[in-house]
Design an enzyme around this catalytic site. Structure first.
Site, PDB file in Angstrom:
ATOM      1  CG  HIS A  55       3.239   3.279  -4.598  1.00  0.00           C
ATOM      2  ND1 HIS A  55       2.910   2.350  -5.542  1.00  0.00           N
ATOM      3  CD2 HIS A  55       2.221   3.288  -3.705  1.00  0.00           C
ATOM      4  CE1 HIS A  55       1.755   1.793  -5.221  1.00  0.00           C
ATOM      5  NE2 HIS A  55       1.317   2.354  -4.117  1.00  0.00           N
ATOM      6  N   GLY A  56       6.457   6.363  -5.904  1.00  0.00           N
ATOM      7  CA  GLY A  56       7.494   7.323  -5.581  1.00  0.00           C
ATOM      8  C   GLY A  56       8.710   7.149  -6.442  1.00  0.00           C
TER       9      GLY A  56
END
Lengths: 297, 471
Positions: free
Chosen positions: B325-326
């Site tokens: 996701h990041g």
């Protein structure tokens, strides 16, 4: 495929028809109310009413001048039609709206703020949507066409498709519509003469470093306002309300009658922030304004 | 181009009309789809079109290479090349700054000081999605579960298919690529179900997610001034925002695909009706969790070993999923929390037979699961791990005096709108789940009401991008 296109078109048209009807109903309710200033201006006074004085401007004009006090001191009806989160172009629009109702005033007071002294941004102001019930008036149409932004321009498009404006500003309009349908005389944060006040307990403690500005008030919108007031036999007064931080010095070339109270009050406890006076500051500002006005009479 | 934009409202009817105008010319349809998809993607930043084309061509030729050899060494080499190229691009654009900073921080632990240098890298929209999609193709070809395609047009279309290009569902070649080979005939029922899903998805995005975002953004920005109630509501509202946003996108993507005669995999199955975290992960972002299951968890050994071995693999998947996701520690924390909550149910196989219980027995479990999910979302939404912990600390201490929602009438109205429509959404989902359906397909008259509620309650002024575009 044909069936899909026909059915989709049918439902889309049905949706637009319903949205059109509902938004018309909503805007009609607001038009008959006193909830926002533009509707208040129309519905709170008799047709063709003669005012002694009418104030137009932004939140600073709203917070600084008490038209009840003015009415007590000067004979005649005075009202404040200033609207928060707006700029000078909106004040001009409100003035056009005022004259369009057949009202006349001996004095028109335009409260000018620092950002509007020489030019005004050509952007829509935050509360301009409040004119939506009057979207079919030519001056409102012209204003929305000139200032509204984006690909759709929801306010400008509302002349033909009111659901654009109503949908875009739904969170601002749904509550007021509901309240207005139950209580049409309800006013949103202003009294029967359009006044609003910041309570004294919001007064500040610290005084900021002063700033100084010079201007001849060359904003072309002021010129347009002046022409409008001349056409309607009103005397125009430009009013600069008190600032806690800023001093505005007028150059001699300024062509208007100006009451400049930018440095009238210096104590921070009279201000809720750098630009708005609280109630006790408002009383000082209004009394000083009345004195200046008496000299002009 | 956003699904909830005027540009897209103009783009879609034109592409739809052109596409079905040439329904007897399959290759022309493919060209139309490809050009439309590249236009759709290039609308953000045309410079990244080269990147998606490069990623597509690499896997297309590697696929052909894999199809031409049985030599295990050569096959491994080709697979390695695909991994290096795809993960290299992803790593550079998404993780470069994170690893650089982590590296410098690690050195500082030993008393050595290195200068931190960040590159101003713009993350190409949807890179994590299409990279995983092309990778899945190469994996499947490598495992000989899929015949490599020689149809470059179909393959380019498969990678860039505009409905699901930027935020999924992450499709498998075995499911989607084949649909590009075969001519399509307009299917009325499929198209109508697509429109129904689109309206439902738009409703979730514009009415629930974008309205909730107005409140969530302010609460998370000024969390230190907020009281416990405001902070708790902030985390619940974010749960509703991210669900409305992401599942709304997926519904629109699946609906659009159906209008063009394609079938995409399901991505959400009423996740906030889950009765434990294990159940939640069978319902949330299904295309990503099954991707990790098939291409990471099973190759790691899956559950073919001791319980400790399986638990290790589960935790790896959740950490990798968080990191996907990041490039931020708070996403890792979010993954770790879910992993830790998942493990007890994984060991006890507690997800089985949950659905036979009565509604009143399910309700406390649903509530508890939702609460845990909301808690974990704080880590997902916060800007950093420190901020997330501080946010939770403020919930506990109730230090702040402010309540952002109830201190202004307009915000209270927005909250009431979000609350009302969220309850409607969850109630509708419960109704469809009870009927053993996995998607909400409302009849036309209800859709009309839903469309009206989009017009009159949608947050058009707060026109938000989709959250998952940043991933």
């Amino acid at each position: 495929m044909k069936k899909f296109v026909i059915k989709s078109t049918f439902y889309l048209l049905g949706l637009l028809f319903l949205a059109y009807g509902l938004s018309l109903m909503g805007l009609y309710t607001l038009k008959r109310s006193q909830f926002f200033k533009p509707s208040f201006l129309v519905n709170a006074f008799k047709p063709g009413e003669q005012f002694k004085l009418a104030v137009f401007g932004s939140s600073r004009g709203l917070a600084s001048l008490d038209t009840k006090l003015i009415a007590d001191e000067l004979e005649g009806l005075s009202a404040n039609f200033s609207m928060d989160y707006t700029a000078l172009p909106t004040a001009k629009l409100m003035l056009e709206h005022f004259y369009a109702q057949g009202y006349r005033a001996e004095f028109i007071v335009i409260s000018v703020d620092l950002p509007d002294r020489d030019t005004s941004k050509t952007v829509i102001s935050e509360n301009d949507y409040r004119f939506l019930p009057f979207r079919n008036e030519s001056y409102v149409q012209n204003y929305y066409s000139r200032y509204d932004e984006g690909l759709v321009k929801p306010l400008a498009a509302s002349g033909s498709f009111p659901f654009f404006g109503f949908g875009y500003y739904n969170m601002e309009l749904l509550g007021p519509t509901l309240i207005s349908s139950i209580k049409p005389d309800y006013r949103y944060q202003f009294d029967e003469l359009g006044n609003f006040e910041y309570p004294d307990y919001l007064g500040m403690d610290e005084k900021p470093e002063p700033r100084n500005f010079q201007t001849a008030l060359t904003n072309p919108i002021l010129k347009e306002i002046q022409e409008l007031t001349i056409r309607n036999s009103s005397k125009l007064i430009i009013y600069i309300a008190p600032y806690l931080r800023d001093e505005i010095n007028l150059l001699e070339s300024c062509p208007y009658t100006v009451i400049n109270h930018s440095r009238l009050i210096n104590k921070p406890n009279y201000f809720s922030d750098y630009i708005h006076v609280v109630n006790s500051g408002k009383k000082i500002a209004t009394k000083a304004f009345i004195e200046e006005l008496k000299k002009l009479e | 181009m956003l699904f909830n934009s005027i540009e897209f409202a103009i783009f879609l009817p034109i592409v739809f009309a052109l596409y079905w105008l040439f329904n007897k010319y399959h290759r022309v349809q493919l060209w139309i789809l490809l050009l439309a998809s590249y236009l759709f993607y290039g609308w953000w930043d045309w410079r990244f079109l080269g990147l998606i084309a490069l990623s597509s061509f690499i896997d297309f030729f590697i696929g052909i290479g894999l199809g031409q050899t049985d030599d295990p060494k050569r096959r491994k080499l080709l697979l390695g090349a695909s991994l290096v190229a795809n993960l290299g691009l992803l790593g550079f654009f998404k993780y470069f700054n994170f690893f650089t900073e982590a590296f410098v921080d690690a050195f500082s632990l030993f008393g050595m000081s290195l200068e931190k240098s960040r590159l101003d890298i713009i993350l190409p929209v949807g890179i994590s999605f299409y990279t995983f999609q092309t990778l899945s193709y190469t994996f499947d070809v490598y495992k000989k579960q899929l015949t490599p395609t020689k149809d470059v047009l179909a393959f380019l279309g498969f990678v860039s298919f505009f409905p699901q290009l930027v935020a999924g569902p992450i499709e498998r070649a075995s499911h989607l690529l084949g649909q590009f080979y075969t001519p399509r005939k307009f299917n009325y029922s499929l198209a109508v179900s697509g429109v129904r899903l689109i309206v439902w998805g738009l409703f979730k995005k514009v009415v629930i997610a974008d309205n909730a975002a107005i409140l969530v953004d302010e609460i998370f920005t000024n969390y230190q001034d907020q009281n416990s109630l405001s902070l708790i509501l902030g985390s619940v509202l974010f749960a509703l925002q991210i669900y409305g946003d992401f599942s709304g996108y997926s519904d629109i993507a699946i609906g659009l695909s159906r209008m063009f005669g394609f079938d995409l995999m399901m991505n959400f199955r009423f996740p906030y009706l889950a009765q434990n975290i294990n159940d939640f992960w069978k319902r949330w972002h299904i295309s990503l969790s099954t991707w990790f299951r098939d291409y990471v968890y099973i190759p790691l050994g899956g559950s073919r070993g001791s319980i400790a071995f399986s638990v290790r693999n589960v935790m790896i998947i959740f950490l990798v999923s968080g990191f996907w996701h990041g490039a931020n520690w708070n996403f890792l924390a979010w993954g770790a929390i879910h992993g830790l909550m998942y493990v007890p149910f994984f060991i006890n196989k507690a997800h089985q037979n949950l659905h036979q219980d009565s509604f009143w027995l399910k309700l406390p479990r649903i509530f508890l699961t939702f609460s845990v999910v909301c808690l974990a979302w704080v880590f997902f939404r916060a800007d950093s791990l420190g901020q997330a912990l501080d946010y939770l600390g403020h919930i506990w201490s109730n230090e702040g005096a402010g309540n952002f929602i109830f201190s202004q009438t307009k915000r209270t109205i927005i909250f009431a709108v979000v609350a009302f429509f969220s309850l409607f959404m969850l109630g509708t989902e419960a109704f469809f789940e009870n009927k053993q359906k996995s998607e909400v397909l409302l009849p036309s008259k209800y859709l009309l009401i839903l469309a009206l509620s989009i017009i009159f309650f949608g947050a058009f002024k707060n026109h938000e991008s989709f959250i998952y575009f940043q991933f």
